[in-house]
Design a protein around this motif. Structure first.
Motif, PDB file in Angstrom:
ATOM      1  N   ALA A 167     -18.677 -26.633 -37.425  1.00  0.00           N
ATOM      2  CA  ALA A 167     -19.561 -26.545 -38.593  1.00  0.00           C
ATOM      3  C   ALA A 167     -20.645 -25.495 -38.366  1.00  0.00           C
ATOM      4  N   HIS A 192     -25.068 -26.631 -44.128  1.00  0.00           N
ATOM      5  CA  HIS A 192     -24.282 -27.721 -43.549  1.00  0.00           C
ATOM      6  C   HIS A 192     -24.972 -29.027 -43.950  1.00  0.00           C
ATOM      7  N   LEU A 245     -21.168 -26.988 -47.095  1.00  0.00           N
ATOM      8  CA  LEU A 245     -20.206 -27.640 -46.204  1.00  0.00           C
ATOM      9  C   LEU A 245     -20.638 -29.093 -46.077  1.00  0.00           C
TER      10      LEU A 245
END
Length: 216
Positions: free
Chosen positions: A17, A28, A82
């Motif tokens: 990530a 993220h 994400l």
């Protein structure tokens, strides 16, 4: 691009990530971070969540979903995000679909880091930590020069109680049982892409990046 990241404990999601958000410049978003931010900022959903957390109770799905909605509506998500750790159930996946629709967005891909259970057991149960300085080792992937002794300070290495095979196995089984329907959910929607998480870290990163570049 709007991405969901999935994978069992020990699959290396955190490492990957970091690399993805760095390359593609998207935030993220983990549910843990979103919860903490919402509570510290005193958002409506954050205040409701804090009431449950302070009592040691599980936060209901409707509040979790609301916090995710608040987070995805923020300006830094305009170019993509994400999502990590959400959704965890099919009900949450349905809620997420409604959330992104209401925000004029869509989930473009769900990346699952696929790692065999036996490999994960070896990876997670092999961790050893120095009692003195906290340095981390692994009996297979990053062993100390002398067994049981820290390279840095010569302190004693130990295994955390939640890294035993029994406890790790329970965590993995729980994840697999809860996640299997979710993988099927996204497979049917032709959004799921699997990446072999047992490869070298750089090979995993390149495979994910190549997949995402194809969407950009």
């Amino acid at each position: 691009m709007n991405v969901i990241f999935m994978g069992p404990p020990g699959a290396g999601k955190g490492t990957q990530a970091e690399k993805i958000v760095s390359e593609f410049q998207i935030p993220h978003i983990s549910t843990g971070d979103a919860f903490r931010a919402a509570m510290s900022q005193g958002t409506p959903m954050g205040i409701e969540a804090k009431g449950y957390v302070d009592k040691g109770l599980l936060v209901p799905d409707e509040i979790t979903n609301g916090i995710v909605r608040e987070r995805l509506a923020q300006p830094d998500c305009d170019k993509g995000f994400l999502l990590d750790g959400f959704p965890r159930t099919v009900a949450q996946a349905d809620a997420l679909s409604e959330i992104v629709d209401s925000l004029g967005k869509k989930i473009e891909v769900v990346i699952n880091l696929a790692v065999d259970r036996s490999y994960l057991l070896a990876r997670l149960t092999g961790r050893r930590i120095c009692k003195s300085c906290g340095s981390t080792y692994h009996v297979i992937f990053n062993p100390p020069q002398q067994e049981g002794v820290c390279d840095k300070c010569s302190g004693e290495l130990y295994q955390r109680s939640d890294d035993t095979e029994e406890k790790v196995g329970t965590r993995l089984d729980e994840y697999i049982n809860k996640t299997a329907p979710l993988l099927d959910y996204y497979q049917k929607r032709e959004l799921l892409r699997e990446v072999n998480g047992e490869q070298d870290i750089h090979a995993v990163t390149e495979q994910i990046s190549s997949l995402l570049r194809g969407l950009a």
